[in-house]
Design a protein around this motif. Sequence first.
Motif, short mmCIF file in Angstrom:
data_model
loop_
_atom_site.label_atom_id
_atom_site.label_comp_id
_atom_site.label_asym_id
_atom_site.label_seq_id
_atom_site.Cartn_x
_atom_site.Cartn_y
_atom_site.Cartn_z
N UNK A 196 69.57 50.81 31.97
CA UNK A 196 70.15 51.93 31.26
C UNK A 196 69.77 53.28 31.83
N UNK A 197 68.51 53.46 32.21
CA UNK A 197 68.08 54.75 32.75
C UNK A 197 68.80 55.03 34.06
N UNK A 198 68.83 54.05 34.95
CA UNK A 198 69.51 54.25 36.23
C UNK A 198 71.01 54.45 36.04
N UNK A 199 71.61 53.70 35.12
CA UNK A 199 73.05 53.82 34.89
C UNK A 199 73.43 55.17 34.31
N UNK A 200 72.67 55.66 33.34
CA UNK A 200 73.00 56.95 32.73
C UNK A 200 72.71 58.12 33.67
N UNK A 201 71.65 58.00 34.48
CA UNK A 201 71.40 59.05 35.49
C UNK A 201 72.54 59.09 36.49
N UNK A 202 73.03 57.92 36.90
CA UNK A 202 74.16 57.87 37.83
C UNK A 202 75.40 58.51 37.23
N UNK A 203 75.62 58.28 35.94
CA UNK A 203 76.78 58.89 35.28
C UNK A 203 76.64 60.41 35.24
N UNK A 204 75.44 60.90 34.91
CA UNK A 204 75.23 62.35 34.83
C UNK A 204 75.41 63.02 36.18
N UNK A 205 74.91 62.37 37.26
CA UNK A 205 74.97 62.98 38.59
C UNK A 205 76.33 62.79 39.24
N UNK A 206 76.84 61.55 39.22
CA UNK A 206 78.06 61.23 39.95
C UNK A 206 79.33 61.55 39.16
#
Length: 324
Positions: free
Chosen positions: A40-50
């Motif tokens: 979840x942390x990696x997925x949500x960070x990816x959503x925020x950045x990408x």
Amino acid sequence: MEPSDYTVDVSNISSSPPRLAWVSTGLVPAVLLSFCFLLGVSGNIAVIILRPNWQHLSSQSQSLMLNLAVSDLFCLLPLPLWIYAYLYSWTFGLVACKLLTYLIYCCIYGSMLTVTVISIQRYLLMVHLQQRCFQLVGMKRLLVLLWLAAVILSIPVLVVRRLSTDENPTQCWDHFSSKAQHLAKLLAETIVGISSFSVIALAYLCLHRRINQAALFNNPRTTKLITSIIVTYVVLWTPYVIVNVLAVAAVALGHEGLRTFYMDTWRITGAVTFVNSCINPLLYAFASQNVCCVCHKTKHLLQKLRFPQIPSRSADITTDTDHQ
């Protein structure tokens, strides 16, 4: 019951009853929460950045998507501390116990309310009422009201959350001074959960029905995406809502059988709800990539058939709707 019987609130997804051994029941939620944290942390960070494929979304939809990713991210960040507490004990003090629990509750309510607003927005887009509604409210004002509601709904946690100083190992959970206080907190959480669940299910079912009424938009990918949103939310939150209802009945009736059941199951059902914060970026962001080609094909078909009554703005609205 005596007041000491209210020291454990089984509806609380981040607390831990002392009588459950970590080998039998603590290990399962700890493993599940570890999975939620890593994915979840990696997925949500990816959503925020990408911000994948957000160029097809309106500014209002992008704001809601970003708000959802941020709330899910901050909901998952404190999980390592709770995993450690599940397996060993709470060694971080009373202040951290109260503040971290309050943060998690705020983010959970923020995520739940954001998903609810997104579901309403999807339906308003389909019936061409979104622009009028957001002109009256305003997106920034709506987000402020959303988080204000989350902050207010989470305040009871600051009051009831305590450390188990008389138990070994020390844990961070709720202590209720009376049966009425216990019931009030349980009922508040249950009502908010059921209300949000009902609005989301109704909005997407109405949206699905309206899409199916238009033959051009009745495509398997759109149907699959909308269905997956409803089913995922139902699967992950229904066990938690059921356990909450059982907790209300057990406390109100003083039924020891129900009390034992929900005390033995609430930690696992509570941990399952964190999976929703992992799946949200997949459903609401990355899944849009699979629908983009369908949206472009639909728009191309409309242009090819030369519908004079469908301007470009309607096509954009349709594209935004199909993405969700």
